[in-house]
Write a protein that holds these residues in place. Structure first.
Motif, PDB file in Angstrom:
ATOM      1  N   ALA A  89       0.832  -1.202   0.000  1.00 18.15           N
ATOM      2  CA  ALA A  89       0.000   0.000   0.000  1.00 18.15           C
ATOM      3  C   ALA A  89       0.865   1.251   0.000  1.00 18.15           C
ATOM      4  O   ALA A  89       0.511   2.272  -0.611  1.00 18.15           O
ATOM      5  N   ARG A  90       2.003   1.179   0.675  1.00 16.43           N
ATOM      6  CA  ARG A  90       2.921   2.316   0.730  1.00 16.43           C
ATOM      7  C   ARG A  90       3.445   2.659  -0.663  1.00 16.43           C
ATOM      8  O   ARG A  90       3.506   3.835  -1.048  1.00 16.43           O
ATOM      9  N   GLU A  93       0.717   4.251  -2.696  1.00 15.77           N
ATOM     10  CA  GLU A  93       0.504   5.624  -2.209  1.00 15.77           C
ATOM     11  C   GLU A  93       1.563   6.572  -2.773  1.00 15.77           C
ATOM     12  O   GLU A  93       1.239   7.674  -3.246  1.00 15.77           O
ATOM     13  N   ARG A  96       0.992   7.293  -6.504  1.00 14.73           N
ATOM     14  CA  ARG A  96      -0.105   8.235  -6.725  1.00 14.73           C
ATOM     15  C   ARG A  96       0.277   9.645  -6.292  1.00 14.73           C
ATOM     16  O   ARG A  96      -0.118  10.624  -6.937  1.00 14.73           O
ATOM     17  N   GLU A  97       1.043   9.763  -5.221  1.00 14.99           N
ATOM     18  CA  GLU A  97       1.511  11.084  -4.796  1.00 14.99           C
ATOM     19  C   GLU A  97       2.398  11.722  -5.866  1.00 14.99           C
ATOM     20  O   GLU A  97       2.471  12.948  -5.966  1.00 14.99           O
TER      21      GLU A  97
END
Length: 307
Positions: A89-90, A93, A96-97
């Motif tokens: 998930a990291r 994330e 996407r950032e």
């Protein structure tokens, strides 16, 4: 100006004491997206942008995708990254950032890569995470920097996944005229595709990736990595996941730099003073980085892994 930065090259007293030999670090973890991948990926993206690419498509469980996303932002080109379901998930994330469009598909990188390649349209460029001569040419620049600094190592220690880093480092060694400098190619148990290829005499796919070092999780090394292992002095080394995680935690204490277990594998060879180092007085370690690891993950792995 290239998209990557020139990274520090420094002697590590802590690792030198642990290994009983002089240890130098090439700190690729300090590249803007967190790993060496930007060197080759940046070169490839610039190459394709100059030829009119309107979108970059890639497949990656983390570091390569982050490098493509960084390059896309820098060049104002949209990016799509297909990641397997095993991606943390990291990592998703962070992608996407960095403004990448993320598609989660397949149980392994092989399946994610197949989808990514099927998505490439005429105006797109596909950016492979490790198997592209442009990548190797870009990665070789880290050895150019070492040579320019006046350091000639007796050996280079690096981690191997798909073989892109190793291919680039050996290209850099050859460019410097250091054809005889051996490479200690480090893999974790459960992700040792290079050693499997060297044992078989050809690139072969290992049955499964069982290591937590998912950035090393290519079931088969690229043909170039295997070919180089046959004509350059390459010594395969394997370490455990526990040793890789332990090395990450020690490195965080010693150098205040958090890296992932895929990078910790190379550091473990030095921290544990493995016999593979016995012949060398001056060792260069490629600290390849990894932006997706967290201190919380390292603590959890340390508690869960034996040894």
């Amino acid at each position: 100006m290239p998209l990557h930065i020139q990274t520090p090259l420094l002697e590590s007293l802590a690792l030198s004491r642990a290994a009983g030999t002089q240890v130098w670090l090439k700190l690729e973890a300090l590249q803007p997206p967190g790993s060496f991948k930007l060197r080759g990926v940046g070169l490839a993206c610039e190459h394709h942008r100059q030829r009119g690419a309107m979108r970059f498509v890639s497949s990656s469980g983390g570091n390569a995708g982050l490098a493509v996303a960084h390059a896309g932002r820098s060049l104002s080109v949209p990016v799509v990254v297909v990641v397997p379901q095993t991606t943390s998930a990291r990592a998703i994330e962070l992608l996407r950032e960095a403004d990448a469009e993320v598609i989660v598909h397949g149980s392994s990188w092989v399946e994610a890569n197949a989808l990514a390649q099927s998505m490439v349209e005429a105006s797109d460029a596909f950016i492979h995470p490790f198997d592209d001569p442009l990548l190797w040419q870009g990665h070789a620049s880290m050895i150019d920097e070492v040579a320019a600094a006046g350091l000639r190592p007796d050996a280079v220690v690096l981690s191997v996944g798909g073989g892109g880093l190793m291919s680039g480092v050996i290209e850099g060694l050859q460019r410097a005229g250091w054809d005889e400098v051996p490479v200690l190619a480090v893999e974790t148990h459960g992700a040792a595709s290079l050693q499997a290829a060297m044992a078989a005499g050809k690139p072969v796919a290992i049955e499964a990736i069982t290591s937590i070092a998912t950035s090393l999780g290519a079931k088969q090394v690229c043909d170039q990595a295997f070919a180089l292992s046959q004509r350059h002095p390459v010594r395969p080394v394997q370490v455990s996941d526990a040793a890789a995680v332990r090395a990450c935690r020690r490195f965080l204490d010693d150098h205040r730099l958090l890296v992932e277990p895929a990078c910790g594998a190379a550091l473990a060879v030095v921290y544990d003073a493995l016999p593979a180092l016995a012949d060398f007085k001056r060792v260069l370690v490629i600290v390849c980085g990894g932006a997706t690891a967290t201190a919380e993950q390292l603590a959890r792995w340390s508690a869960e892994l034996p040894g």
